[in-house]
Motif scaffolding. Sequence first.
Motif, PDB file in Angstrom:
ATOM      1  N   ASP A  53       0.852  -1.185   0.000  1.00 33.51           N
ATOM      2  CA  ASP A  53       0.000   0.000   0.000  1.00 33.51           C
ATOM      3  C   ASP A  53       0.887   1.234   0.000  1.00 33.51           C
ATOM      4  N   HIS A  54       0.294   2.383  -0.180  1.00 32.56           N
ATOM      5  CA  HIS A  54       1.051   3.632  -0.143  1.00 32.56           C
ATOM      6  C   HIS A  54       1.550   3.873   1.287  1.00 32.56           C
ATOM      7  N   SER A  98      -3.104  -1.422  -2.302  1.00 30.64           N
ATOM      8  CA  SER A  98      -2.867  -0.774  -3.602  1.00 30.64           C
ATOM      9  C   SER A  98      -2.828  -1.809  -4.724  1.00 30.64           C
ATOM     10  N   VAL A  99      -3.916  -2.571  -4.816  1.00 29.40           N
ATOM     11  CA  VAL A  99      -4.019  -3.626  -5.829  1.00 29.40           C
ATOM     12  C   VAL A  99      -3.874  -3.040  -7.234  1.00 29.40           C
ATOM     13  N   TYR A 100      -4.500  -1.893  -7.457  1.00 30.82           N
ATOM     14  CA  TYR A 100      -4.481  -1.325  -8.799  1.00 30.82           C
ATOM     15  C   TYR A 100      -3.081  -0.876  -9.221  1.00 30.82           C
ATOM     16  N   SER A 101      -2.288  -0.363  -8.292  1.00 29.36           N
ATOM     17  CA  SER A 101      -0.915   0.004  -8.639  1.00 29.36           C
ATOM     18  C   SER A 101      -0.119  -1.224  -9.049  1.00 29.36           C
ATOM     19  N   PRO A 133      -9.068  -3.861  -3.333  1.00 25.90           N
ATOM     20  CA  PRO A 133      -8.338  -2.647  -3.696  1.00 25.90           C
ATOM     21  C   PRO A 133      -9.006  -1.405  -3.137  1.00 25.90           C
ATOM     22  N   HIS A 134      -8.216  -0.352  -2.922  1.00 31.16           N
ATOM     23  CA  HIS A 134      -8.798   0.976  -2.763  1.00 31.16           C
ATOM     24  C   HIS A 134      -9.454   1.335  -4.092  1.00 31.16           C
ATOM     25  N   VAL A 139      -3.629   8.736  -3.593  1.00 29.41           N
ATOM     26  CA  VAL A 139      -2.428   9.220  -4.274  1.00 29.41           C
ATOM     27  C   VAL A 139      -2.578   9.138  -5.795  1.00 29.41           C
ATOM     28  N   THR A 140      -2.866   7.939  -6.330  1.00 30.12           N
ATOM     29  CA  THR A 140      -2.929   7.766  -7.784  1.00 30.12           C
ATOM     30  C   THR A 140      -4.306   8.054  -8.369  1.00 30.12           C
TER      31      THR A 140
END
Length: 370
Positions: A53-54, A98-101, A133-134, A139-140
């Motif tokens: 995660d971030h 942060s699954v998507y990152s 995921p978020h 952040v992104t």
Amino acid sequence: KLLGHVPGLGPVIDLTGSMWDDIAEVQDRAGEIVQDLENRNLNFRVAIVGYRDHPIAPYGNPGDFPYQDVLAFTGDEATITTVIDGLTVGGGADWEESVYSGLLRAINTDAASLGEWRLAAQKRIVLMGDAPPHDPEPVTGYTQQSILDAIDDIEDESGVLGRAAVRATAVRRPVAIHGIIIGDDAPTHLAFSELAAETGGSTELAAEALNVVGAILTTIEKFFNTPPVAVISPLASATEGTAVDFDGSTSTGPQDGNLTYAWTFGDTATSSGETASHTYADNGVYSACLTVTSTSGLSDTSCIQATVANVPPAATASAEQSGSEGVEPVEVTAAFSDPGFDNPDTFEVSENPNPVVPSQESFTGSVDWG
């Protein structure tokens, strides 16, 4: 959490603290997983991306990361096993990750880091985790749509940009996401299942650590039991009496790539092969269909509308005639032809009060005597 991807297959392992026992199970049996691939005689490659995660409150802890390159593309069994054995877990603060990152890093590989997807390979991501995921990601700002757009923007097997091909036709997306869902968290089930459904992937449930490797092996097996996708290239103009070319060569199938092709043209005619040529006897709108079947017996059918235009009839006059003025008539004959003309002798009118009768065309001729 850890995400891995390969053209064809990718083990995905969750590396956050809650996954300690699941990671240990995968490490104990990593050789078995890689050997399963080896036994299939595939030219496979594996790349691994880790994510947590971030590293900012309240999302993650210092030392966490939205993604991390773990292993560049390789097909070396010993290297893959060694890297998996060296994985460590930890970090994470809130439940979402942060699954998507991680996914976007796996999708958008480059030669300088993980290496690039091989254009001709089937591209699959196996996403394994126990947390959702978020959405949107802090952040992104990444969302599920960010993942789908990134997949659609890479090149598919034919070298065509995916988004244009996917949205112009109903073909499969260039990358499939296969989810391995650990535990019983409902939001994780929903998020992973939606990603799989949108990309033509699959999901497997691992209720506990002892089930994780079984879920990975089942997912690998699914790669080779995925139905093919039938694709018919757009038609050029079609007219009655003239051959029309059909092309199904961009259809896709399982890893072995062996497909059989069966064509129907909407007028009782059939054909086989990647491409086919067919002549429609009459103008009209026909449903032309292609069914592709894999060696495992799975099949898919795609149909397109073939609009066949009418062509004008052709007239052929008799040979030159001669006669005497005011003495004898001059007889002129002519023949008419039309590729779409229905011969009235080829059908019968039944006793049905509303019989279906083929359309008829009539010819009207006139003679200009000069």
